[in-house]
Write a protein that holds these residues in place. Structure first.
Motif, PDB file in Angstrom:
ATOM      1  N   LEU A  57       0.822  -1.205   0.000  1.00  0.00           N
ATOM      2  CA  LEU A  57       0.000   0.000   0.000  1.00  0.00           C
ATOM      3  C   LEU A  57       0.858   1.258   0.000  1.00  0.00           C
ATOM      4  O   LEU A  57       0.462   2.285  -0.572  1.00  0.00           O
ATOM      5  N   VAL A  58       2.017   1.208   0.631  1.00  0.00           N
ATOM      6  CA  VAL A  58       2.957   2.335   0.557  1.00  0.00           C
ATOM      7  C   VAL A  58       3.366   2.582  -0.890  1.00  0.00           C
ATOM      8  O   VAL A  58       3.402   3.723  -1.364  1.00  0.00           O
ATOM      9  N   LEU A  59       3.655   1.513  -1.615  1.00  0.00           N
ATOM     10  CA  LEU A  59       4.044   1.647  -3.019  1.00  0.00           C
ATOM     11  C   LEU A  59       2.892   2.171  -3.870  1.00  0.00           C
ATOM     12  O   LEU A  59       3.095   2.961  -4.800  1.00  0.00           O
ATOM     13  N   VAL A  60       1.662   1.738  -3.558  1.00  0.00           N
ATOM     14  CA  VAL A  60       0.490   2.237  -4.283  1.00  0.00           C
ATOM     15  C   VAL A  60       0.364   3.742  -4.120  1.00  0.00           C
ATOM     16  O   VAL A  60       0.187   4.490  -5.096  1.00  0.00           O
ATOM     17  N   TYR A  61       0.460   4.187  -2.878  1.00  0.00           N
ATOM     18  CA  TYR A  61       0.300   5.626  -2.637  1.00  0.00           C
ATOM     19  C   TYR A  61       1.517   6.417  -3.125  1.00  0.00           C
ATOM     20  O   TYR A  61       1.404   7.601  -3.440  1.00  0.00           O
ATOM     21  N   SER A  73      -6.416   6.354  -1.953  1.00  0.00           N
ATOM     22  CA  SER A  73      -6.015   6.394  -0.553  1.00  0.00           C
ATOM     23  C   SER A  73      -7.138   6.004   0.404  1.00  0.00           C
ATOM     24  O   SER A  73      -6.864   5.303   1.394  1.00  0.00           O
ATOM     25  N   PRO A  74      -8.417   6.394   0.189  1.00  0.00           N
ATOM     26  CA  PRO A  74      -9.450   5.908   1.109  1.00  0.00           C
ATOM     27  C   PRO A  74      -9.568   4.382   1.115  1.00  0.00           C
ATOM     28  O   PRO A  74      -9.805   3.782   2.165  1.00  0.00           O
ATOM     29  N   THR A  75      -9.419   3.763  -0.053  1.00  0.00           N
ATOM     30  CA  THR A  75      -9.465   2.302  -0.101  1.00  0.00           C
ATOM     31  C   THR A  75      -8.301   1.700   0.678  1.00  0.00           C
ATOM     32  O   THR A  75      -8.472   0.751   1.459  1.00  0.00           O
ATOM     33  N   ALA A  76      -7.106   2.245   0.477  1.00  0.00           N
ATOM     34  CA  ALA A  76      -5.929   1.751   1.187  1.00  0.00           C
ATOM     35  C   ALA A  76      -6.075   1.938   2.694  1.00  0.00           C
ATOM     36  O   ALA A  76      -5.744   1.043   3.483  1.00  0.00           O
ATOM     37  N   MET A  77      -6.594   3.103   3.118  1.00  0.00           N
ATOM     38  CA  MET A  77      -6.766   3.359   4.550  1.00  0.00           C
ATOM     39  C   MET A  77      -7.804   2.436   5.166  1.00  0.00           C
ATOM     40  O   MET A  77      -7.661   1.992   6.311  1.00  0.00           O
ATOM     41  N   SER A  78      -8.856   2.144   4.415  1.00  0.00           N
ATOM     42  CA  SER A  78      -9.866   1.207   4.910  1.00  0.00           C
ATOM     43  C   SER A  78      -9.256  -0.179   5.126  1.00  0.00           C
ATOM     44  O   SER A  78      -9.544  -0.854   6.124  1.00  0.00           O
ATOM     45  N   ILE A  79      -8.412  -0.601   4.213  1.00  0.00           N
ATOM     46  CA  ILE A  79      -7.726  -1.893   4.362  1.00  0.00           C
ATOM     47  C   ILE A  79      -6.802  -1.873   5.584  1.00  0.00           C
ATOM     48  O   ILE A  79      -6.755  -2.833   6.374  1.00  0.00           O
ATOM     49  N   ILE A  80      -6.080  -0.753   5.780  1.00  0.00           N
ATOM     50  CA  ILE A  80      -5.180  -0.632   6.926  1.00  0.00           C
ATOM     51  C   ILE A  80      -5.959  -0.705   8.233  1.00  0.00           C
ATOM     52  O   ILE A  80      -5.518  -1.340   9.202  1.00  0.00           O
ATOM     53  N   PHE A 128       2.244   6.927   4.933  1.00  0.00           N
ATOM     54  CA  PHE A 128       2.560   8.215   4.321  1.00  0.00           C
ATOM     55  C   PHE A 128       4.047   8.375   4.014  1.00  0.00           C
ATOM     56  O   PHE A 128       4.470   9.422   3.523  1.00  0.00           O
ATOM     57  N   LEU A 129       4.822   7.338   4.296  1.00  0.00           N
ATOM     58  CA  LEU A 129       6.182   7.283   3.762  1.00  0.00           C
ATOM     59  C   LEU A 129       6.133   7.282   2.236  1.00  0.00           C
ATOM     60  O   LEU A 129       7.100   7.639   1.563  1.00  0.00           O
ATOM     61  N   SER A 130       4.980   6.900   1.707  1.00  0.00           N
ATOM     62  CA  SER A 130       4.773   6.906   0.259  1.00  0.00           C
ATOM     63  C   SER A 130       4.992   8.283  -0.343  1.00  0.00           C
ATOM     64  O   SER A 130       5.464   8.405  -1.478  1.00  0.00           O
TER      65      SER A 130
END
Length: 441
Positions: free
Chosen positions: A36-40, A138-145, A162-164
């Motif tokens: 997810l970091v790489l996605v963002y 990002s909302p999808t990624a945050m929901s998964i997190i 957010f290291l992304s």
């Protein structure tokens, strides 16, 4: 019910089918977070690469600063806002890993196609598509997190997530600046789009859909009941700490996004750098120092707020207030070396809000509303923060006029961070009671 991540298996939620999937364990959950970091990072790369090419595009298409502000911010923010809420509704209803891989593929393809633009209008249309697709990323990624990490680790997880940003910034400003100088601005778009296409395939084939609400004490009915958007808005307004937290994040993102959009032109115009020099210095100041400060800020926020979550926001509010004097020193100093150092310090301070703000947002919103809650925050941040604010900087620069116009436009915008700090402090007034109303493990 508290879910023991070492012993429990959860059921995957999907609108069309349901499949058993294990709750993320040890190394797998960190793998998911890394992906997810790489996605963002691709999100940031595809969003910010336009900032690197602004001066080259301005010369080729004979554009004003107002038009550049429209291209780099407002048109992206408008399309993001239009698509954000419908996508937020989908996030709370469909298989999130499939949705994320599809959106990533779309915005990466459109970024690649931006390199084929033959006019200003062509670029605007491509940016419309990128903004619309990225609205759900990002909302999808945050929901998964939120369904992969419990509350007491969410600020840390979000800080790492957010290291992304720094990764994307380094790729955009350092590599992008070099590519623009060597091969032209079109090649920069080609290089930015390709990684996301490959990553979309990786997500689809290796990431499992997590169970919704795995760490939350909600009933099965609540977990499976998809809310309306009106219900989500009522929750945000009623839960005052969440409302002030979202306003603070909006104001913080406005300043941050505007500096990111205009910092390369700022160094090129006011410190006589070429695009390679400006890109390298910005990548160092924002990318490298951001890579250190962003995950550290999330970890520190979790530690500071462990006994009293209000301390987390006092810490973030103080850091946000300090952005103003540091930013003023940055835009006003005649020294190039001092400006680069001040940009490093300013960037460290600007990263402090990310992990704490989004981590608390996820904790204050019920699991069945997290998609729409984070989508609402992201829509506001991108429509006003990443959209309207950079556009207004361009308009102010045209209005001020003269060789120092961009300097004064950026200085004017810094006032917004004072409002952000005030909202963080106001959020502390009801934070503990709001968290007690919705206690999560």
């Amino acid at each position: 019910m508290v879910v023991n991540t070492a012993q429990t298996f959860a059921r995957t939620s999907d609108t069309s089918s349901a499949a058993d999937a294990p709750t993320p364990l040890s190394s797998y959950r960190w793998y998911v977070l890394a992906v997810l970091v790489l996605v963002y990072a691709c999100h940031y790369l595809d969003r910010t690469v336009v900032s690197v090419v602004l001066e080259a595009v301005k010369q080729e298409f004979s554009l004003s600063d107002g038009q550049l502000g429209l291209l780099s911010g407002l048109i992206y923010g408008i399309s993001f806002a239009i698509a954000g809420i419908p996508l937020g509704v989908l996030i709370d209803r469909v298989n999130r890993k499939k949705l994320l891989s599809g959106l990533l593929l779309i915005w990466s393809l459109l970024t690649t196609l931006s390199g084929l633009a033959q006019s200003f209008v062509n670029l605007l249309l491509a940016r419309v598509g990128v903004g619309a697709a990225e609205a759900g990323g990002s909302p999808t990624a945050m929901s998964i997190i939120s369904d992969t990490f419990p509350r007491h680790e969410r600020a840390t997880a979000m800080g790492i997530f957010f290291l992304s940003g720094p990764i994307g910034f380094v790729a955009s400003f350092a590599l992008g600046g070099w590519i623009v100088a060597e091969y032209g601005w079109r090649a920069a778009f080609f290089a930015a789009g390709i990684p996301g296409i490959l990553l979309a395939v990786l997500i689809f084939t290796t990431v499992r859909e997590p169970a919704r609400g795995a760490y939350d004490p909600e009933t099965a009915h609540q977990q499976n009941s998809a809310p309306t958007y009106a219900e989500t808005l009522k929750l945000i307004v009623r839960r005052r700490s969440l409302l002030f937290l979202m306003l603070a994040a909006l104001f913080s993102s406005s300043v941050q996004a505007s500096f990111l959009a205009w910092v390369v032109p700022f160094f090129m115009r006011l410190h006589d750098m070429n695009v390679t020099e400006a890109g390298t210095n910005v990548a160092l100041a924002i990318g490298v120092f951001g890579a250190i400060s962003t995950p550290f800020a999330g970890w520190l926020a979790d530690r500071i707020g462990k006994r009293d979550p209000r301390r987390m926001l006092w810490f973030v509010g103080t850091a946000t207030a300090l952005v103003v004097p540091v930013g003023l020193a940055l835009v006003l100093t005649p020294s190039t070396s001092a400006a680069v150092v001040l940009l490093m310090l300013m960037n460290v301070l600007m990263q402090m809000w990310l992990g704490a703000s989004y981590g608390l947002t996820l904790s204050l919103a019920p699991s069945r509303m997290r998609g729409m809650s984070t989508a609402t925050l992201q829509v506001a941040n991108n429509l006003i923060g990443a959209g309207l604010a950079p556009f207004l900087v361009g308009v102010l620069s045209d209005w001020y006029g003269g060789s120092d116009s961009l300097r004064w436009a950026l200085a004017t915008l810094l006032i917004v961070d004072l409002a952000a700090a005030a909202c963080y402090f106001l959020a502390t007034r009801t934070l503990r009671s709001d968290l007690q109303q919705f206690s999560v493990s």
